[in-house]
Design an enzyme around this catalytic site. Structure first.
Site, short mmCIF file in Angstrom:
data_model
loop_
_atom_site.label_atom_id
_atom_site.label_comp_id
_atom_site.label_asym_id
_atom_site.label_seq_id
_atom_site.Cartn_x
_atom_site.Cartn_y
_atom_site.Cartn_z
N GLU A 1 102.51 0.02 -86.43
CA GLU A 1 101.12 0.43 -87.20
C GLU A 1 101.23 0.91 -89.01
OE1 GLU A 1 101.55 2.24 -84.58
OE2 GLU A 1 100.22 3.28 -84.40
N CYS B 1 117.14 7.43 -86.52
CA CYS B 1 117.54 7.90 -85.09
C CYS B 1 119.23 8.01 -84.94
CB CYS B 1 117.03 6.68 -83.91
SG CYS B 1 118.33 5.55 -84.11
P1 NAD Z 1 107.28 6.20 -81.52
O1 NAD Z 1 107.08 6.67 -79.81
O2 NAD Z 1 105.51 7.04 -82.41
O3 NAD Z 1 106.10 4.97 -81.90
C1 NAD Z 1 106.91 3.83 -81.25
C2 NAD Z 1 105.93 2.92 -81.45
O4 NAD Z 1 105.74 2.88 -79.81
C3 NAD Z 1 104.32 1.69 -82.27
O5 NAD Z 1 105.02 0.61 -81.86
C4 NAD Z 1 104.10 2.67 -81.55
O6 NAD Z 1 102.99 1.80 -81.83
C5 NAD Z 1 104.06 3.46 -80.51
N1 NAD Z 1 103.33 3.98 -79.91
C6 NAD Z 1 103.01 4.79 -80.31
N2 NAD Z 1 102.26 5.24 -79.31
C7 NAD Z 1 101.64 5.32 -78.68
C8 NAD Z 1 101.09 5.24 -77.25
N3 NAD Z 1 100.62 6.60 -76.85
N4 NAD Z 1 101.14 4.55 -75.95
C9 NAD Z 1 101.97 3.12 -76.49
N5 NAD Z 1 101.95 3.32 -77.86
C10 NAD Z 1 102.51 3.95 -78.72
O7 NAD Z 1 108.02 7.04 -82.51
P2 NAD Z 1 107.62 6.63 -84.39
O8 NAD Z 1 107.32 7.21 -84.68
O9 NAD Z 1 107.52 5.38 -84.45
O10 NAD Z 1 109.39 6.29 -84.56
C11 NAD Z 1 110.54 7.00 -84.85
C12 NAD Z 1 111.52 7.93 -83.44
O11 NAD Z 1 111.77 6.52 -82.62
C13 NAD Z 1 111.88 9.31 -83.34
O12 NAD Z 1 111.72 9.30 -82.29
C14 NAD Z 1 113.30 7.85 -83.45
O13 NAD Z 1 114.44 8.65 -82.94
C15 NAD Z 1 112.50 7.14 -82.87
N6 NAD Z 1 114.03 6.31 -82.85
C16 NAD Z 1 114.61 5.66 -81.78
C17 NAD Z 1 115.64 4.76 -82.56
C18 NAD Z 1 116.45 4.43 -81.44
O14 NAD Z 1 118.14 3.13 -80.84
N7 NAD Z 1 117.31 5.74 -80.08
C19 NAD Z 1 116.01 4.36 -83.16
C20 NAD Z 1 115.09 4.97 -83.89
C21 NAD Z 1 113.81 4.93 -83.48
#
Ligand code: NAD
Length: 494
Positions: A175, A280
């Site tokens: 979002e 990441c």
């Molecule tokens: P996030 O976990 O906050 O959010 C990811 C998704 O989950 C979003 O679409 C968000 O709306 C949803 N979300 C958030 N909280 C939620 C909840 N409580 N319940 C259900 N859905 C929820 O991650 P972010 O801040 O958007 O992204 C950064 C993170 O992603 C970092 O930890 C990074 O390392 C990781 N990442 C990992 C990879 C990989 O390939 N391993 C790649 C990119 C990013």
């Protein structure tokens, strides 16, 4: 104010009961709002995806392939337009944004080979007159939930293969920077993808909860932070879905004493501070082995002074702002706490001043870091590079293997034998040898180990074909040819 809509059954849908703010991180201004889906809206999108499934899975492989070729053409032509959207909502510099789209296009290129990837196997005469063959069929409606940091690339990691395999998709982007998902869905529509096959639902936890529990969603691909990945994995599995949930990271770059110092220092700068460390696969821990530590820290410090930080739209900028003010402050708090924990802050990014209300912070370098310090243990996801000094190669490997994450790791050395041993010893899903960010090309699969991935399959590439399809094995026996009404040249039975 512009409202970023859902994209359901081939149309934009902008009305909602709740909206979330979308900032331009370079100015700090809220420039847009995003519609946040209610449970009813998500159910409407799931119904559209379910209704579109029979026709899409029956669409010939040739027709599906042509759509991916057209998507590749359109996205290539409109790359600058999409990059501008990424920069305005994420903050990354335009060259990074274009790079992200190019990497995402690799997954579309992979999808153009779907006829080859979906080929089954066949064994003739496994028993007398009995043959066996296997096919791979779509799993059904797939939910793709993506993070803020690669708002174009990570959706393309998932939807290319999911659609190629004959599934229909619900994409739930972050979002925080939601526009690119709608842009991509409309590119697919322009390329000929029928309505309902790829839908975008904007939203937060409320929308995700429905996707995880709805009986018509058969598979969930997730990328995000480790705590959310773990909970998504458990909840979706509890509801009978197959799940792949990629989590956070703490990527180490091991530098052996024989490494090319300039090469290692340049790599550390680009891998730690590129895209403001919000990758990441960013390097966040530099493991200096033996005598190289002082020279390496000095070489990195020298290069940091020349890094230009500014709005992503300025071609001179090498690094942009962070995604939100809260995240910037959290990143700063790790640097603030490091000295109390016994580390030495060589460069403090909080001291850099910016003539802007954007979410900027300077780059930081923290030396003499050890496990047990927050700056080491937590995923910071910002432009902070920690240096851990160790005496030997074995100490370096133990450090990496003891870490809870196992996404990417790199070794810098001129010694082929040491590099080969490292590849054998290290517990991580992606390894770079003199390559700091070893993101696999689209013909291989992407994924970490340990708390960086929950599930069995990695993302995109060959693993994605297994994830987005179900195997079916058919065993066939036909009546004895001698009894056939067609003359096959056998003696006829009375
Ligand atoms: P996030 O976990 O906050 O959010 C990811 C998704 O989950 C979003 O679409 C968000 O709306 C949803 N979300 C958030 N909280 C939620 C909840 N409580 N319940 C259900 N859905 C929820 O991650 P972010 O801040 O958007 O992204 C950064 C993170 O992603 C970092 O930890 C990074 O390392 C990781 N990442 C990992 C990879 C990989 O390939 N391993 C790649 C990119 C990013």
């Amino acid at each position: 104010m512009q409202t970023i809509p859902h994209y359901i059954n081939g149309s934009r849908v902008a009305d909602a009961e709740r909206f979330g703010p979308v900032f331009n991180p370079a100015t700090g201004e809220q420039e847009k709002q995003v519609a946040l889906a209610s449970a009813a809206r998500v159910e409407e999108a799931i119904a559209a995806a379910k209704a579109a499934l029979p026709a899409w899975r029956a669409t010939s492989l040739a027709k599906r392939t042509n759509i991916f070729f057209r998507v590749r053409e359109i996205l290539t032509q409109r790359k600058a337009e999409l990059a501008a959207i990424l920069t305005s909502e994420h903050g990354k510099v335009l060259s990074d944004a274009e790079g992200e789209i190019s990497r995402g296009l690799e997954n579309i290129e992979f999808a153009t080979g779907l006829s080859h990837m979906l080929k089954g196997e066949r064994s003739e005469q496994v028993s007398s007159g009995v043959d066996v063959h296997s096919v791979r069929q779509p799993v059904g409606v797939v939910a793709c939930i993506t993070p803020f940091n690669f708002p174009a690339m990570v959706p393309l990691w998932m939807i290319g293969s999911a659609l190629a395999c004959g599934n229909t998709v619900l994409l739930k982007p972050s979002e925080k920077d939601p526009s690119s998902a709608v842009f991509i869905a409309e590119v697919f529509a322009e390329a000929g993808l029928p309505a309902g096959v790829l839908n975008v639902v904007q939203g937060d936890k409320e929308a995700v909860d429905v996707l995880l529990e709805h009986r018509d969603v058969k598979a969930v691909s997730f990328v995000g932070s480790t705590p959310i990945a773990q909970s998504i994995y458990k909840r979706a599995a509890d509801h009978g879905k197959r799940v792949q949930a990629l989590g956070g990271a703490k990527n180490h770059m091991v530098v052996l004493p024989d490494a090319d110092l300039d090469m290692a220092a340049d790599a550390a700068i680009s891998a730690a501070y590129g895209s403001a460390g919000e990758r990441c696969m960013a390097v966040s821990v530099l493991v200096a082995v033996g005598s190289i530590a002082d020279d390496l820290v000095a070489a990195i410090k020298g290069r940091m002074a020349t890094l230009k930080i500014g709005p992503g739209t300025d071609p001179a900028s090498q690094m942009g702002p962070l995604i939100t003010a809260e995240h910037r402050d959290k990143v700063g708090s790790y640097v603030a706490g490091a000295e109390n924990e016994g580390a030495i802050v060589v460069v403090d990014g909080r001291e850099q001043r910016f003539n802007s209300n954007g979410f900027f912070i300077g780059v930081s370098l923290v030396d003499h870091v050890k496990p047990g310090m927050r700056v080491y243990d937590d995923e910071i996801f910002g432009p902070v590079l920690s240096v851990v000094r160790v005496d030997t190669y074995s100490d370096a490997v133990s450090l990496v293997n003891d870490n809870e994450f196992g996404n990417g790791v790199a070794i810098f050395t001129r010694d082929g034998g040491a590099a080969r041993q490292f590849e054998f010893d290290v517990e991580a899903g992606m390894v770079g040898v003199n390559v700091p960010i070893p993101v696999p090309v689209g013909t291989f699969s992407f994924g970490g180990w340990k708390n960086s991935l929950f599930g069995d399959t990695h993302m995109y590439g060959p693993d994605s074909i297994r994830f987005y399809t179900r195997g079916k094995v058919v065993t066939t026996r036909w009546p004895d040819p001698a009894t056939s009404v067609i003359d096959l040249g056998f003696p006829q039975v009375d």
